[in-house]
Scaffold this motif. Structure first.
Motif, PDB file in Angstrom:
ATOM      1  N   THR A 147       0.812  -1.224   0.000  1.00  0.00           N
ATOM      2  CA  THR A 147       0.000   0.000   0.000  1.00  0.00           C
ATOM      3  C   THR A 147       0.842   1.270   0.000  1.00  0.00           C
ATOM      4  O   THR A 147       0.323   2.353  -0.247  1.00  0.00           O
ATOM      5  CB  THR A 147      -0.917   0.009   1.233  1.00  0.00           C
ATOM      6  OG1 THR A 147      -0.116   0.078   2.421  1.00  0.00           O
ATOM      7  CG2 THR A 147      -1.782  -1.252   1.272  1.00  0.00           C
ATOM      8  N   GLY A 148       2.119   1.155   0.309  1.00  0.00           N
ATOM      9  CA  GLY A 148       2.989   2.341   0.378  1.00  0.00           C
ATOM     10  C   GLY A 148       2.972   3.016   1.731  1.00  0.00           C
ATOM     11  O   GLY A 148       3.658   4.038   1.912  1.00  0.00           O
ATOM     12  N   ALA A 149       2.248   2.462   2.685  1.00  0.00           N
ATOM     13  CA  ALA A 149       2.166   3.081   4.008  1.00  0.00           C
ATOM     14  C   ALA A 149       3.527   3.041   4.706  1.00  0.00           C
ATOM     15  O   ALA A 149       4.176   2.003   4.764  1.00  0.00           O
ATOM     16  CB  ALA A 149       1.124   2.347   4.862  1.00  0.00           C
ATOM     17  N   GLY A 150       3.935   4.186   5.233  1.00  0.00           N
ATOM     18  CA  GLY A 150       5.168   4.282   5.997  1.00  0.00           C
ATOM     19  C   GLY A 150       6.442   4.397   5.182  1.00  0.00           C
ATOM     20  O   GLY A 150       7.526   4.577   5.755  1.00  0.00           O
ATOM     21  N   LEU A 151       6.353   4.312   3.860  1.00  0.00           N
ATOM     22  CA  LEU A 151       7.570   4.336   3.044  1.00  0.00           C
ATOM     23  C   LEU A 151       8.220   5.720   3.028  1.00  0.00           C
ATOM     24  O   LEU A 151       9.452   5.838   3.008  1.00  0.00           O
ATOM     25  CB  LEU A 151       7.263   3.873   1.614  1.00  0.00           C
ATOM     26  CG  LEU A 151       6.769   2.426   1.463  1.00  0.00           C
ATOM     27  CD1 LEU A 151       6.661   2.047  -0.004  1.00  0.00           C
ATOM     28  CD2 LEU A 151       7.702   1.455   2.188  1.00  0.00           C
ATOM     29  N   GLU A 152       7.414   6.772   3.031  1.00  0.00           N
ATOM     30  CA  GLU A 152       7.978   8.133   3.042  1.00  0.00           C
ATOM     31  C   GLU A 152       8.767   8.372   4.322  1.00  0.00           C
ATOM     32  O   GLU A 152       9.891   8.885   4.295  1.00  0.00           O
ATOM     33  CB  GLU A 152       6.850   9.169   2.910  1.00  0.00           C
ATOM     34  CG  GLU A 152       6.267   9.292   1.516  1.00  0.00           C
ATOM     35  CD  GLU A 152       7.227   9.961   0.555  1.00  0.00           C
ATOM     36  OE1 GLU A 152       7.923  10.915   0.963  1.00  0.00           O
ATOM     37  OE2 GLU A 152       7.286   9.522  -0.608  1.00  0.00           O
ATOM     38  N   ALA A 153       8.173   7.988   5.455  1.00  0.00           N
ATOM     39  CA  ALA A 153       8.871   8.162   6.734  1.00  0.00           C
ATOM     40  C   ALA A 153      10.134   7.320   6.779  1.00  0.00           C
ATOM     41  O   ALA A 153      11.162   7.740   7.318  1.00  0.00           O
ATOM     42  CB  ALA A 153       7.935   7.790   7.888  1.00  0.00           C
ATOM     43  N   MET A 154      10.075   6.121   6.194  1.00  0.00           N
ATOM     44  CA  MET A 154      11.257   5.259   6.176  1.00  0.00           C
ATOM     45  C   MET A 154      12.375   5.894   5.355  1.00  0.00           C
ATOM     46  O   MET A 154      13.540   5.915   5.774  1.00  0.00           O
ATOM     47  CB  MET A 154      10.894   3.896   5.590  1.00  0.00           C
ATOM     48  CG  MET A 154      12.049   2.914   5.520  1.00  0.00           C
ATOM     49  SD  MET A 154      11.820   1.661   4.245  1.00  0.00           S
ATOM     50  CE  MET A 154      12.016   2.650   2.756  1.00  0.00           C
ATOM     51  N   LEU A 155      12.044   6.427   4.182  1.00  0.00           N
ATOM     52  CA  LEU A 155      13.064   7.056   3.335  1.00  0.00           C
ATOM     53  C   LEU A 155      13.634   8.306   4.002  1.00  0.00           C
ATOM     54  O   LEU A 155      14.822   8.608   3.841  1.00  0.00           O
ATOM     55  CB  LEU A 155      12.469   7.391   1.964  1.00  0.00           C
ATOM     56  CG  LEU A 155      12.181   6.182   1.064  1.00  0.00           C
ATOM     57  CD1 LEU A 155      11.433   6.608  -0.192  1.00  0.00           C
ATOM     58  CD2 LEU A 155      13.473   5.467   0.696  1.00  0.00           C
ATOM     59  N   ASP A 156      12.807   9.023   4.747  1.00  0.00           N
ATOM     60  CA  ASP A 156      13.333  10.169   5.509  1.00  0.00           C
ATOM     61  C   ASP A 156      14.388   9.710   6.510  1.00  0.00           C
ATOM     62  O   ASP A 156      15.438  10.342   6.664  1.00  0.00           O
ATOM     63  CB  ASP A 156      12.195  10.879   6.245  1.00  0.00           C
ATOM     64  CG  ASP A 156      11.307  11.676   5.300  1.00  0.00           C
ATOM     65  OD1 ASP A 156      11.760  12.008   4.187  1.00  0.00           O
ATOM     66  OD2 ASP A 156      10.150  11.981   5.687  1.00  0.00           O
TER      67      ASP A 156
END
Length: 351
Positions: free
Chosen positions: A312-321
């Motif tokens: 779903t892409g959930a949490g991927l932005e925070a992980m990449l940060d």
């Protein structure tokens, strides 16, 4: 193309050319004297790191490499031509190891275009012109060319990446690689879907980060269980590890401890590398089970895991940060857009 990360080859640099025995003979010149030229130097064995190569498969079909011999000297004080150097292209990240019990490291090619002269060619012999003296006006001595060097070596490829993905089989490593890069790693619902390392480039907030995915580890991998730990060498150069734990597994804490034990058993500083803990497959776990796994994992690991879902892409932005923050300033690991496009075009992998 088959992926191969180890190969043994035999090398021999070129012999030097022999010196020449010759005497100057010209009309009206009664005593011309010796004019034999020197032999040429033998060719060197040179290794060069080439960015377009990603496997050592070429060395499976050719194991013997020999540089050209130097040409012999000639009359009229003509020196023989030097033998051509043999340049052997290898992937960036290739190590050259001696074929001994300790596997001594001879060279480590970590940058595109980097070269190393591993074996020097033999020097050419002297012609008879060098042996002329006041008491030996017509020498017939000459010197044979010096032999080249000979050596058997192991080539070992360690992929260059900023971030390495580790975890048990089916922890979601390949799915995560596909979600954050343009790689097309194979994904399946059975253990050891990934049989060889994969690379991808993740672009986030103007930065490009190279991510390496290796086959999953199981208990006893250091002793050869499963695929074993031979592919862990590909994340030795990584500056950051993403440790993936399946939230739907029977024991997330046990899975984390198993992988940590195998990293410590392998050595090479992998257990000391900075690690970001990820709880994967959040979309497939109910909220109660997910919360329990998160709390237990935080207590055991001493850090709060990030909950993500590659589907779903959930949490991927925070992980990449977190990844960008963990890698440090941009100057240390920034990739140009051209380099990123070259690596990711068509779902780039080391195959």
């Amino acid at each position: 193309m088959m992926f191969l990360d180890q190969a043994k080859i035999h090398l021999r640099s070129g012999w030097g050319g022999d010196g020449c025995v010759s005497f100057r003979r010209e009309k009206f010149l009664e005593f011309g004297g010796p004019d034999g030229g020197d032999g040429g130097k033998g060719g060197d064995i040179v290794f060069e790191a080439v960015p377009g190569l990603n496997t050592l498969i070429d060395f499976r079909y050719r194991q013997h490499f020999r540089a050209e011999r130097g040409h012999h000297g000639m009359g009229a004080n003509r020196t023989g031509a030097g033998g051509a150097d043999l340049v052997i292209p290898v992937p960036v990240g290739t190590q050259i190891l001696a074929d001994d019990a300790a596997r001594t490291l001879l060279a480590d090619l970590t940058a595109p275009g980097q070269r190393v002269v591993l074996l020097r060619g033999g020097d050419g012999g002297k012609g008879n012109a060098h042996f002329r003296s006041s008491t030996n006006r017509a020498p017939r001595q000459f010197q044979k060319g010096f032999p080249g060097q000979e050596l058997s070596v192991w080539l070992r490829l360690k992929l260059l990446a900023d971030v390495g993905l580790v975890g048990l089989p089916n922890a979601g490593k390949s799915s995560l690689l596909n979600a954050i890069t343009r790689a097309k790693a194979r994904v399946g619902d059975y253990a050891f879907t990934t049989l060889k390392p994969q690379l991808g480039v993740a672009a986030h907030r103007g930065r490009e980060v190279v991510v390496a995915d290796i086959p999953g580890l199981i208990e006893g991998a250091a002793e050869g269980a499963g695929i074993g730990d031979r592919f862990l060498g590909h994340i030795e150069r990584c500056r950051l590890l993403l440790h993936l734990v399946d939230a739907t597994g029977p024991s997330p804490v046990g899975a984390w401890r198993t992988v940590r034990a195998e990293l410590a058993a392998y050595g090479a500083g992998l257990a000391e590398k900075p690690e970001i803990l990820l709880l994967t497959k959040a979309d497939a776990a109910d909220a109660r089970r997910l919360g329990q796994a998160r709390r237990n994992l935080a207590r055991a690991a001493g850090q709060e895991p990030l909950v993500i879902s590659s589907a779903t892409g959930a949490g991927l932005e925070a992980m990449l940060d977190r990844v960008i923050e963990g890698l440090g300033p941009p100057a240390a690991n920034v990739r140009t857009a051209e380099a990123a496009d070259a690596r990711t075009e068509g779902g780039w992998t080391p195959l």
